[in-house]
Write a protein that holds these residues in place. Structure first.
Motif, mmCIF file in Angstrom:
data_model
loop_
_atom_site.group_PDB
_atom_site.id
_atom_site.type_symbol
_atom_site.label_atom_id
_atom_site.label_comp_id
_atom_site.label_asym_id
_atom_site.label_seq_id
_atom_site.Cartn_x
_atom_site.Cartn_y
_atom_site.Cartn_z
ATOM 1 N N VAL A 69 -6.804 0.984 -2.716
ATOM 2 C CA VAL A 69 -7.141 0.572 -4.044
ATOM 3 C C VAL A 69 -8.431 0.429 -5.046
ATOM 4 O O VAL A 69 -7.894 0.999 -6.298
ATOM 5 C CB VAL A 69 -6.225 -0.952 -4.191
ATOM 6 C CG1 VAL A 69 -6.397 -2.354 -5.961
ATOM 7 C CG2 VAL A 69 -5.471 -1.775 -3.671
ATOM 8 N N ARG A 70 -8.939 0.389 -4.840
ATOM 9 C CA ARG A 70 -10.044 1.159 -5.436
ATOM 10 C C ARG A 70 -10.227 2.030 -6.345
ATOM 11 O O ARG A 70 -10.569 2.604 -7.320
ATOM 12 C CB ARG A 70 -11.760 0.820 -4.985
ATOM 13 C CG ARG A 70 -12.994 1.282 -5.619
ATOM 14 C CD ARG A 70 -13.966 1.029 -4.731
ATOM 15 N NE ARG A 70 -15.083 0.741 -5.675
ATOM 16 C CZ ARG A 70 -16.019 2.337 -5.574
ATOM 17 N NH1 ARG A 70 -14.660 3.526 -5.084
ATOM 18 N NH2 ARG A 70 -16.245 2.883 -6.360
ATOM 19 N N TYR A 280 8.827 2.179 -0.303
ATOM 20 C CA TYR A 280 8.519 0.845 -1.542
ATOM 21 C C TYR A 280 7.461 -0.115 -0.307
ATOM 22 O O TYR A 280 6.903 -0.194 -0.917
ATOM 23 C CB TYR A 280 9.864 0.409 -1.541
ATOM 24 C CG TYR A 280 9.600 -0.535 -2.473
ATOM 25 C CD1 TYR A 280 9.051 -0.458 -3.994
ATOM 26 C CD2 TYR A 280 9.287 -1.800 -1.752
ATOM 27 C CE1 TYR A 280 8.289 -1.230 -4.739
ATOM 28 C CE2 TYR A 280 9.418 -2.568 -2.763
ATOM 29 C CZ TYR A 280 8.921 -3.336 -4.151
ATOM 30 O OH TYR A 280 8.173 -4.148 -5.505
ATOM 31 N N GLN A 281 7.888 0.094 0.838
ATOM 32 C CA GLN A 281 7.328 -0.849 1.626
ATOM 33 C C GLN A 281 5.228 -0.335 1.831
ATOM 34 O O GLN A 281 4.594 -1.215 2.357
ATOM 35 C CB GLN A 281 7.527 -1.127 3.027
ATOM 36 C CG GLN A 281 8.725 -2.131 3.163
ATOM 37 C CD GLN A 281 9.230 -2.108 4.408
ATOM 38 O OE1 GLN A 281 9.803 -1.405 5.283
ATOM 39 N NE2 GLN A 281 10.907 -3.369 4.685
ATOM 40 N N SER A 286 2.645 -5.034 0.699
ATOM 41 C CA SER A 286 1.888 -5.577 1.632
ATOM 42 C C SER A 286 0.613 -5.791 0.482
ATOM 43 O O SER A 286 0.325 -5.291 0.012
ATOM 44 C CB SER A 286 1.165 -4.838 2.599
ATOM 45 O OG SER A 286 0.678 -3.412 2.577
ATOM 46 N N LEU A 287 -0.150 -6.849 0.816
ATOM 47 C CA LEU A 287 -1.990 -6.449 0.450
ATOM 48 C C LEU A 287 -2.770 -5.625 0.541
ATOM 49 O O LEU A 287 -3.658 -5.399 -0.470
ATOM 50 C CB LEU A 287 -2.771 -8.170 0.406
ATOM 51 C CG LEU A 287 -1.989 -9.920 0.301
ATOM 52 C CD1 LEU A 287 -2.382 -10.639 1.158
ATOM 53 C CD2 LEU A 287 -1.401 -9.706 -0.987
#
Length: 324
Positions: A69-70, A280-281, A286-287
Motif C-alpha cells: 500500500v505504501r 479482484y480478491q 482484504s486490508l
C-alpha cells in the motif's frame, strides 16, 4: 498550325500548375490530406492510449514489482521480475480457479449457442407473433447486469427464493443454490446462460436471413425432412457466423466478474471462484491487498483472452479470403 502546336502544351502546363495535380504541385495536397487523416485518427489514438495501452502497461508493471500500500502510493516498489507469477502458480487457489473458469466458460457457451440456435431457427419461420417474441427474448441482454444478477440472487435464495418455492410443490427439499459448494458454480452458470442467449439469438438469426430460401424449397421438393434440411443446409451455411459467435462469446465469458461477484462473491469456500474474481480478491478483497499477484492473475486472464482473440481474427480473415 505551328502556333497552335506551340500554344497547346503551354496551356496544358499552365492548367497543371494551377490545379496542383502535376509535378511538385501535388505534394502540398498530399500533405494536407495526410494531416487531415491524422487529425481524424488522433482522438481515437488518444482514447486507445489512455484507456487501453496505459492500463495494460500499469497492470504489467504491477505484476513485475513488489507493491505494498505504501509503495503503491509512493511509486518506489522494487522490481521482482516473475516472482508474482510464480506465487500465483504455486498458490493452491490457482488450480480450482482455472478449472472453474474453464467450466464456467465452456458450459455457458455451449448452452447459450445451442439454445440461441434453436430459437433462431424457430423464429426464422416468420409467424405472426415472431417480432414480439424476439423483442421479449432480448430483455436479458438489455437489462443492466447488476439488475440481472440481483434478480437471480433473489430467485435462487435458499430461504425465500422463488425457485425453491416452486420446488416445494413437487416435494423437493430446498436447495442451497448460492450457499452450497456443490451448487454455487451451477447457479452462476445458469444465470450467465440466461443472459447470453439473446446475443446468440440475434447473431445467428441474422445469419439465417442470408441463407437463400430457394435451397429449402428445392430440398422440400426432393423429400428432405426438417432435420435433414437443418443438417445439410442450415448448419453448414451458418458455420462462419457460428464460429464468430462462439469466439466472441468465449472472449466475453472468460472475463465475467460482476455477475459472479454479486451472486456468490466467488464462494462459498471458493466453490465459484474464477480467475476474474480471484484477481479482484487479491487486489482489493482484504486490508492487506496483494497488488502484484492480483495483477499477475489479471495478466494471465488477458493472455488467455488474447489467444482466443487472435484466433477470432484468423477465422475472420479466412472468411474474407473465401468470400473474395
Amino acid at each position: 498550325m505551328t502556333i497552335a502546336r506551340v500554344d497547346r502544351p503551354r496551356r496544358a502546363g499552365a492548367v497543371s500548375k494551377a490545379s496542383g495535380t502535376g509535378g511538385t504541385g501535388s505534394l502540398p495536397v498530399r500533405r494536407r490530406s495526410r494531416l487531415t487523416a491524422l487529425a481524424f485518427v488522433a482522438p481515437l489514438l488518444a482514447y486507445l492510449a489512455a484507456f487501453y495501452v496505459y492500463p495494460l502497461y500499469r497492470n504489467l508493471d504491477l505484476s513485475l514489482r513488489d507493491y505494498t500500500v505504501r509503495s503503491f502510493v509512493s511509486g518506489d516498489a522494487p522490481f521482482s521480475g516473475w516472482d508474482n507469477f510464480q506465487k500465483v502458480l504455486d498458490d493452491p487457489t490457482f488450480g480450482p480457479a482455472m478449472r472453474h473458469t474453464m467450466i464456467f466458460t465452456f458450459v455457458s457457451i455451449a448452452f447459450q449457442y445451442a439454445i440461441g440456435l434453436a430459437l433462431a431457427v424457430f423464429f426464422n419461420r416468420h409467424f405472426r407473433l415472431a417480432p414480439i417474441l424476439r423483442a421479449l427474448f432480448l430483455i436479458p441482454w438489455l437489462l443492466p447486469l447488476i439488475v440481472s444478477a440481483s434478480s437471480w440472487s433473489w430467485m435462487l435464495n435458499s430461504e425465500s427464493g422463488v425457485v425453491n418455492y416452486f420446488l416445494h410443490f413437487f416435494g423437493v427439499d430446498p436447495v442451497g443454490w448460492l450457499t452450497s459448494p456443490d451448487w454455487a458454480l451451477t447457479s452462476v452458470i445458469i444465470a450467465n446462460i440466461w443472459i447470453g442467449i439473446p446475443f446468440n439469438l440475434v447473431i445467428l438469426y441474422s445469419g439465417l436471413q442470408n441463407i437463400p430460401g430457394d435451397l429449402y424449397e428445392a430440398a422440400s421438393l426432393d423429400g428432405a425432412s426438417a432435420w435433414q434440411q437443418f443438417r445439410r443446409i442450415t448448419f453448414p451455411l451458418l458455420r462462419p457466423v457460428s464460429a464468430i459467435t462462439l469466439l466472441l462469446g468465449l472472449v466475453y465469458t472468460l472475463k465475467v466478474f460482476d455477475l459472479i461477484w454479486i451472486m456468490t462473491k466467488g464462494g462459498p469456500s471458493d466453490a465459484s471462484s474464477t480467475l476474474a474474481t480471484w484477481s479482484y480478491q487479491l487486489g482489493f478483497g482484504s486490508l492487506l491487498p496483494k497488488f502484484g499477484p492480483g495483477a499477475a492473475v489479471g495478466n494471465i486472464l488477458i493472455l488467455i483472452a488474447l489467444v482466443f482473440g487472435l484466433l477470432y481474427i484468423r477465422v475472420q480473415s479466412g472468411q474474407r479470403r473465401q468470400a473474395t
